[in-house]
Scaffold this motif. Structure first.
Motif, PDB file in Angstrom:
ATOM      1  N   ALA A 123       0.308   8.492  -2.714  1.00  0.00           N
ATOM      2  CA  ALA A 123       1.246   9.561  -2.350  1.00  0.00           C
ATOM      3  C   ALA A 123       0.525  10.677  -1.597  1.00  0.00           C
ATOM      4  CB  ALA A 123       1.930  10.103  -3.601  1.00  0.00           C
ATOM      5  N   ALA A 124      -0.685  11.000  -2.038  1.00  0.00           N
ATOM      6  CA  ALA A 124      -1.462  12.055  -1.375  1.00  0.00           C
ATOM      7  C   ALA A 124      -1.816  11.655   0.058  1.00  0.00           C
ATOM      8  CB  ALA A 124      -2.729  12.351  -2.179  1.00  0.00           C
ATOM      9  N   GLU A 156      -0.143   9.485   1.949  1.00  0.00           N
ATOM     10  CA  GLU A 156       1.098   9.454   2.719  1.00  0.00           C
ATOM     11  C   GLU A 156       1.524  10.858   3.136  1.00  0.00           C
ATOM     12  OE1 GLU A 156       3.700   7.341   0.110  1.00  0.00           O
ATOM     13  OE2 GLU A 156       2.576   5.460   0.332  1.00  0.00           O
ATOM     14  N   CYS A 157       1.254  11.834   2.263  1.00  0.00           N
ATOM     15  CA  CYS A 157       1.580  13.231   2.582  1.00  0.00           C
ATOM     16  C   CYS A 157       0.617  13.785   3.636  1.00  0.00           C
ATOM     17  CB  CYS A 157       1.531  14.060   1.300  1.00  0.00           C
ATOM     18  SG  CYS A 157       1.953  15.794   1.546  1.00  0.00           S
ATOM     19  N   ARG A 158      -0.657  13.461   3.480  1.00  0.00           N
ATOM     20  CA  ARG A 158      -1.675  13.985   4.391  1.00  0.00           C
ATOM     21  C   ARG A 158      -1.578  13.350   5.776  1.00  0.00           C
ATOM     22  NH1 ARG A 158      -6.941  16.440   3.515  1.00  0.00           N
ATOM     23  NH2 ARG A 158      -8.195  16.133   5.384  1.00  0.00           N
ATOM     24  N   PRO A 182       1.276  11.446   7.456  1.00  0.00           N
ATOM     25  CA  PRO A 182       2.647  10.904   7.413  1.00  0.00           C
ATOM     26  C   PRO A 182       3.000   9.971   8.570  1.00  0.00           C
ATOM     27  CG  PRO A 182       2.674  13.175   8.167  1.00  0.00           C
ATOM     28  CD  PRO A 182       1.251  12.893   7.759  1.00  0.00           C
TER      29      PRO A 182
END
Length: 199
Positions: free
Chosen positions: A97-98, A100-102, A104
């Protein structure tokens, strides 16, 4: 119409495969690879892309010692990440998740990223671990120079190098690093690493 005889000559492919096998054996003598050998079976397959599971598969286009070593370590890191994803599933999900956020919207394919978005995010982990392990064997500068000239995963390798410290901190806080040595894993751990997919 005369008969046409068509034969198949695999002697060159066989010689190439034998040469890669001999170079890999020599590398295992030259370097201490045991901490990174989660998979103990390797197949040399001419013209086939390297792959990690169910056994490590290497091709015969790995002409230099560094290229062979890096590819071997890369596929072993897939086994390590597979183990991690099943052993520390909550940490794995948070780590993905981290990333994918960093990152995108990373490039997909075209020599820049992997074939899919999920695989590109996965390789931000695997390629970082590859360089970390490779650096411990041949030094940071040599490892960095090697990945900088590759024609695949260009964006991934460049991003890993550029964001090295930030990714190291992210991976450390999620207990991915330091890399847990293969020789310290139990049979149960190694069975997790052998699974065909990450959790």
């Amino acid at each position: 119409m005369t008969d046409l005889r068509i034969g198949i000559d695999l002697s060159h492919a066989e010689r190439s495969a034998i040469a890669v096998r001999e170079r890999l054996i020599a590398l295992r003598t030259k370097y201490v690879l045991a901490p990174y050998e989660y998979c103990k079976e390797v197949r040399i397959a001419p013209t086939v892309l390297p792959y990690s599971h169910p056994v490590i598969r290497l091709h015969t286009a790995l002409f230099t010692e560094t290229a062979l070593l890096a590819n071997y370590i890369h596929e072993q890191m897939h086994w390590y990440v597979t183990w991690y994803s099943h052993k520390r599933n909550d940490q794995w999900r948070a780590l993905r998740a981290a990333l994918e956020c960093r990152y995108p919207d990373p490039p997909i394919g075209r020599g820049e990223g992997a074939d899919t978005l999920a695989s590109t995010h996965l390789h931000l982990i695997v390629n970082w671990l590859e360089i970390e392990a490779l650096s411990s064997l041949i030094g940071w500068d040599t490892a960095k120079a090697h990945v900088a000239q590759l024609h695949y995963y260009r964006w991934i390798y460049a991003t890993v190098i550029r964001d090295w410290q930030a990714l190291k901190e992210l991976y450390a806080c999620r207990m991915l690093v330091p890399i847990f040595p293969a020789h310290d894993m139990s049979q149960e751990d190694l069975a997790l690493a052998a699974r065909l997919d990450e959790a």
